[in-house]
Write a protein that holds these residues in place. Structure first.
Motif, PDB file in Angstrom:
ATOM      1  N   LEU A  78      61.186  40.169  43.265  1.00  0.00           N
ATOM      2  CA  LEU A  78      60.164  40.563  42.301  1.00  0.00           C
ATOM      3  C   LEU A  78      60.800  40.748  40.929  1.00  0.00           C
ATOM      4  CD1 LEU A  78      58.267  43.365  44.294  1.00  0.00           C
ATOM      5  CD2 LEU A  78      57.472  41.030  43.862  1.00  0.00           C
ATOM      6  N   GLU A  79      59.965  40.818  39.923  1.00  0.00           N
ATOM      7  CA  GLU A  79      60.450  41.133  38.580  1.00  0.00           C
ATOM      8  C   GLU A  79      60.856  42.607  38.548  1.00  0.00           C
ATOM      9  OE1 GLU A  79      60.781  39.010  35.946  1.00  0.00           O
ATOM     10  OE2 GLU A  79      60.245  37.444  37.392  1.00  0.00           O
ATOM     11  N   LYS A  80      61.779  42.928  37.662  1.00  0.00           N
ATOM     12  CA  LYS A  80      62.268  44.297  37.544  1.00  0.00           C
ATOM     13  C   LYS A  80      61.120  45.257  37.197  1.00  0.00           C
ATOM     14  CE  LYS A  80      65.648  47.092  35.126  1.00  0.00           C
ATOM     15  NZ  LYS A  80      66.617  47.170  34.058  1.00  0.00           N
ATOM     16  N   ALA A  81      60.233  44.849  36.295  1.00  0.00           N
ATOM     17  CA  ALA A  81      59.114  45.704  35.888  1.00  0.00           C
ATOM     18  C   ALA A  81      58.186  46.001  37.071  1.00  0.00           C
ATOM     19  CB  ALA A  81      58.330  45.053  34.755  1.00  0.00           C
ATOM     20  N   PHE A  91      67.918  58.373  38.430  1.00  0.00           N
ATOM     21  CA  PHE A  91      69.115  58.722  37.672  1.00  0.00           C
ATOM     22  C   PHE A  91      69.205  57.801  36.468  1.00  0.00           C
ATOM     23  CE2 PHE A  91      70.263  59.945  42.049  1.00  0.00           C
ATOM     24  CZ  PHE A  91      70.565  61.270  41.844  1.00  0.00           C
ATOM     25  N   ALA A  92      69.249  58.388  35.286  1.00  0.00           N
ATOM     26  CA  ALA A  92      69.389  57.579  34.072  1.00  0.00           C
ATOM     27  C   ALA A  92      70.738  56.892  34.108  1.00  0.00           C
ATOM     28  CB  ALA A  92      69.267  58.485  32.850  1.00  0.00           C
ATOM     29  N   PRO A  93      70.872  55.657  33.651  1.00  0.00           N
ATOM     30  CA  PRO A  93      69.842  54.934  32.932  1.00  0.00           C
ATOM     31  C   PRO A  93      68.915  54.121  33.837  1.00  0.00           C
ATOM     32  CG  PRO A  93      71.876  53.701  32.780  1.00  0.00           C
ATOM     33  CD  PRO A  93      72.163  54.952  33.576  1.00  0.00           C
ATOM     34  N   ASP A  94      69.311  53.764  35.064  1.00  0.00           N
ATOM     35  CA  ASP A  94      68.436  52.868  35.817  1.00  0.00           C
ATOM     36  C   ASP A  94      68.787  52.797  37.296  1.00  0.00           C
ATOM     37  OD1 ASP A  94      66.374  50.978  36.159  1.00  0.00           O
ATOM     38  OD2 ASP A  94      67.778  49.329  35.968  1.00  0.00           O
ATOM     39  N   ARG A  95      68.868  53.963  37.968  1.00  0.00           N
ATOM     40  CA  ARG A  95      69.190  53.957  39.388  1.00  0.00           C
ATOM     41  C   ARG A  95      68.249  54.901  40.129  1.00  0.00           C
ATOM     42  NH1 ARG A  95      74.813  55.944  39.241  1.00  0.00           N
ATOM     43  NH2 ARG A  95      73.977  56.868  37.383  1.00  0.00           N
ATOM     44  N   TRP A  96      68.016  54.579  41.395  1.00  0.00           N
ATOM     45  CA  TRP A  96      67.103  55.350  42.237  1.00  0.00           C
ATOM     46  C   TRP A  96      67.795  55.715  43.541  1.00  0.00           C
ATOM     47  CZ3 TRP A  96      62.076  56.367  40.576  1.00  0.00           C
ATOM     48  CH2 TRP A  96      61.677  55.683  39.426  1.00  0.00           C
ATOM     49  N   GLN A  97      67.431  56.871  44.091  1.00  0.00           N
ATOM     50  CA  GLN A  97      67.999  57.276  45.376  1.00  0.00           C
ATOM     51  C   GLN A  97      66.990  58.104  46.164  1.00  0.00           C
ATOM     52  OE1 GLN A  97      71.506  59.689  45.238  1.00  0.00           O
ATOM     53  NE2 GLN A  97      71.898  59.439  47.402  1.00  0.00           N
ATOM     54  N   MET A  98      66.908  57.794  47.461  1.00  0.00           N
ATOM     55  CA  MET A  98      66.083  58.596  48.359  1.00  0.00           C
ATOM     56  C   MET A  98      66.922  59.779  48.824  1.00  0.00           C
ATOM     57  SD  MET A  98      64.338  57.595  51.988  1.00  0.00           S
ATOM     58  CE  MET A  98      63.261  56.376  51.273  1.00  0.00           C
ATOM     59  N   THR A  99      66.322  60.960  48.769  1.00  0.00           N
ATOM     60  CA  THR A  99      67.013  62.172  49.210  1.00  0.00           C
ATOM     61  C   THR A  99      66.028  63.052  49.967  1.00  0.00           C
ATOM     62  OG1 THR A  99      66.443  63.511  47.268  1.00  0.00           O
ATOM     63  CG2 THR A  99      68.460  62.191  47.129  1.00  0.00           C
ATOM     64  N   THR A 100      66.562  64.103  50.560  1.00  0.00           N
ATOM     65  CA  THR A 100      65.677  65.109  51.133  1.00  0.00           C
ATOM     66  C   THR A 100      65.266  66.047  50.000  1.00  0.00           C
ATOM     67  OG1 THR A 100      67.579  66.458  51.734  1.00  0.00           O
ATOM     68  CG2 THR A 100      66.675  65.033  53.439  1.00  0.00           C
ATOM     69  N   GLU A 116      70.566  50.348  41.640  1.00  0.00           N
ATOM     70  CA  GLU A 116      69.932  49.875  40.410  1.00  0.00           C
ATOM     71  C   GLU A 116      68.598  49.198  40.714  1.00  0.00           C
ATOM     72  OE1 GLU A 116      73.010  48.888  41.384  1.00  0.00           O
ATOM     73  OE2 GLU A 116      74.186  50.270  40.157  1.00  0.00           O
ATOM     74  N   THR A 117      67.664  49.345  39.796  1.00  0.00           N
ATOM     75  CA  THR A 117      66.347  48.719  39.929  1.00  0.00           C
ATOM     76  C   THR A 117      66.478  47.210  40.050  1.00  0.00           C
ATOM     77  OG1 THR A 117      65.424  50.488  38.563  1.00  0.00           O
ATOM     78  CG2 THR A 117      64.046  48.554  38.888  1.00  0.00           C
ATOM     79  N   ALA A 118      67.355  46.620  39.249  1.00  0.00           N
ATOM     80  CA  ALA A 118      67.524  45.159  39.271  1.00  0.00           C
ATOM     81  C   ALA A 118      67.980  44.677  40.647  1.00  0.00           C
ATOM     82  CB  ALA A 118      68.525  44.731  38.204  1.00  0.00           C
ATOM     83  N   ARG A 119      68.809  45.444  41.306  1.00  0.00           N
ATOM     84  CA  ARG A 119      69.295  45.063  42.637  1.00  0.00           C
ATOM     85  C   ARG A 119      68.158  45.114  43.663  1.00  0.00           C
ATOM     86  NH1 ARG A 119      74.447  47.759  45.667  1.00  0.00           N
ATOM     87  NH2 ARG A 119      74.469  46.346  47.419  1.00  0.00           N
ATOM     88  N   LEU A 120      67.333  46.146  43.551  1.00  0.00           N
ATOM     89  CA  LEU A 120      66.175  46.249  44.443  1.00  0.00           C
ATOM     90  C   LEU A 120      65.188  45.112  44.170  1.00  0.00           C
ATOM     91  CD1 LEU A 120      65.662  50.111  44.181  1.00  0.00           C
ATOM     92  CD2 LEU A 120      66.371  48.874  46.238  1.00  0.00           C
ATOM     93  N   LEU A 127      56.526  49.925  41.507  1.00  0.00           N
ATOM     94  CA  LEU A 127      56.521  50.266  42.936  1.00  0.00           C
ATOM     95  C   LEU A 127      57.342  51.531  43.208  1.00  0.00           C
ATOM     96  CD1 LEU A 127      56.911  46.707  44.506  1.00  0.00           C
ATOM     97  CD2 LEU A 127      54.895  48.193  44.684  1.00  0.00           C
ATOM     98  N   LEU A 128      58.491  51.640  42.563  1.00  0.00           N
ATOM     99  CA  LEU A 128      59.338  52.819  42.743  1.00  0.00           C
ATOM    100  C   LEU A 128      58.614  54.080  42.268  1.00  0.00           C
ATOM    101  CD1 LEU A 128      62.708  51.231  41.643  1.00  0.00           C
ATOM    102  CD2 LEU A 128      62.304  52.321  43.857  1.00  0.00           C
ATOM    103  N   GLN A 129      57.937  53.977  41.151  1.00  0.00           N
ATOM    104  CA  GLN A 129      57.191  55.127  40.641  1.00  0.00           C
ATOM    105  C   GLN A 129      56.044  55.498  41.580  1.00  0.00           C
ATOM    106  OE1 GLN A 129      56.265  53.743  36.706  1.00  0.00           O
ATOM    107  NE2 GLN A 129      58.327  54.191  35.948  1.00  0.00           N
ATOM    108  N   ARG A 130      55.390  54.497  42.178  1.00  0.00           N
ATOM    109  CA  ARG A 130      54.321  54.774  43.152  1.00  0.00           C
ATOM    110  C   ARG A 130      54.878  55.455  44.397  1.00  0.00           C
ATOM    111  NH1 ARG A 130      51.220  49.239  42.327  1.00  0.00           N
ATOM    112  NH2 ARG A 130      50.025  49.839  40.497  1.00  0.00           N
ATOM    113  N   LEU A 131      56.025  54.975  44.855  1.00  0.00           N
ATOM    114  CA  LEU A 131      56.655  55.582  46.027  1.00  0.00           C
ATOM    115  C   LEU A 131      57.045  57.027  45.723  1.00  0.00           C
ATOM    116  CD1 LEU A 131      57.595  55.060  48.936  1.00  0.00           C
ATOM    117  CD2 LEU A 131      59.770  54.237  48.001  1.00  0.00           C
ATOM    118  N   GLN A 132      57.596  57.257  44.544  1.00  0.00           N
ATOM    119  CA  GLN A 132      57.978  58.597  44.121  1.00  0.00           C
ATOM    120  C   GLN A 132      56.737  59.503  44.071  1.00  0.00           C
ATOM    121  OE1 GLN A 132      59.280  59.016  39.974  1.00  0.00           O
ATOM    122  NE2 GLN A 132      61.052  60.174  40.728  1.00  0.00           N
TER     123      GLN A 132
END
Length: 193
Positions: free
Chosen positions: A32-35, A60-69, A22-26, A40-45
């Motif tokens: 940092l603030e969630k926003a 992944f909706a609603p609010d999770r991110w994962q690094m993959t190949t 979850e974004t909030a966990r990161l 930052l996540l969008q820039r990395l993507q």
């Protein structure tokens, strides 16, 4: 921390976590603030996409991110991991996955009703592989266990969400053009009846 360090920290956490987070966990880990973390996540993507990196950052909706190949390199990754030990999914498993993905949450009896055969063994194997999970109990007589697909299912099939599933036969989505009627095919069908 400078932005490059924050991006590096996000990259390290996502790599080490290996599952959607979850974004909030990161944001909490980065203090940092969630926003700010979302930016930052969008820039990395975007960085991964622009560099045509072997890595991708999935949302992944609603609010999770994962690094993959990146799926493009999937065959090479399979070779190095020697996934020959993992048996491919059977047609029965693919049928059960389709029933669940398009109708979730569903009970085992619903799956069996749609397929017309006992599906308990297939459901058990899909649970073991982590492609489906229990989603509580349905409000039906006997309170049957409900099943839904997992993030692993989405990742394996290259989907960001269930909205990315192809339309079912006969369904026309907003982006799907209506097929042109073929009078010859219609006449052929009438002759065979």
């Amino acid at each position: 921390m400078k932005e490059n360090q924050q991006l590096g920290a996000l990259e390290a956490m996502l790599f080490a976590h290996a599952e959607p987070v979850e974004t909030a966990r990161l944001a909490d880990a980065l203090r940092l603030e969630k926003a700010q973390t979302e930016v930052l996540l969008q820039r990395l993507q975007q960085r991964y996409d622009e560099q045509e990196s072997g890595l991708a950052l999935l949302y992944f909706a609603p609010d999770r991110w994962q690094m993959t190949t990146r799926p493009y390199y999937g065959e090479l990754v399979k070779r190095i991991l020697d996934t020959r030990r993992n048996a491919p999914l059977s047609p029965a498993a693919l049928e059960v996955l389709a029933v669940i993905a398009y109708n979730q949450p569903v009970s085992r009896s619903f799956i069996e009703q749609v397929r017309g055969v006992d599906s308990s063994g297939t459901v058990a194997k899909l649970l073991e592989k982590g492609l489906i999970e229990e989603a509580g109990r349905l409000d039906l007589p006997g309170k049957p266990v409900a099943f839904q697909v997992t993030d692993t299912f989405l990742r394996v099939f290259g989907l960001g969400s269930l909205a990315d599933l192809p339309p079912l036969h006969g369904e026309v989505g907003e982006d799907t053009p209506e097929p042109d009627p073929d009078p010859d095919a219609e006449a052929e069908q009438l002759e065979w009846k």
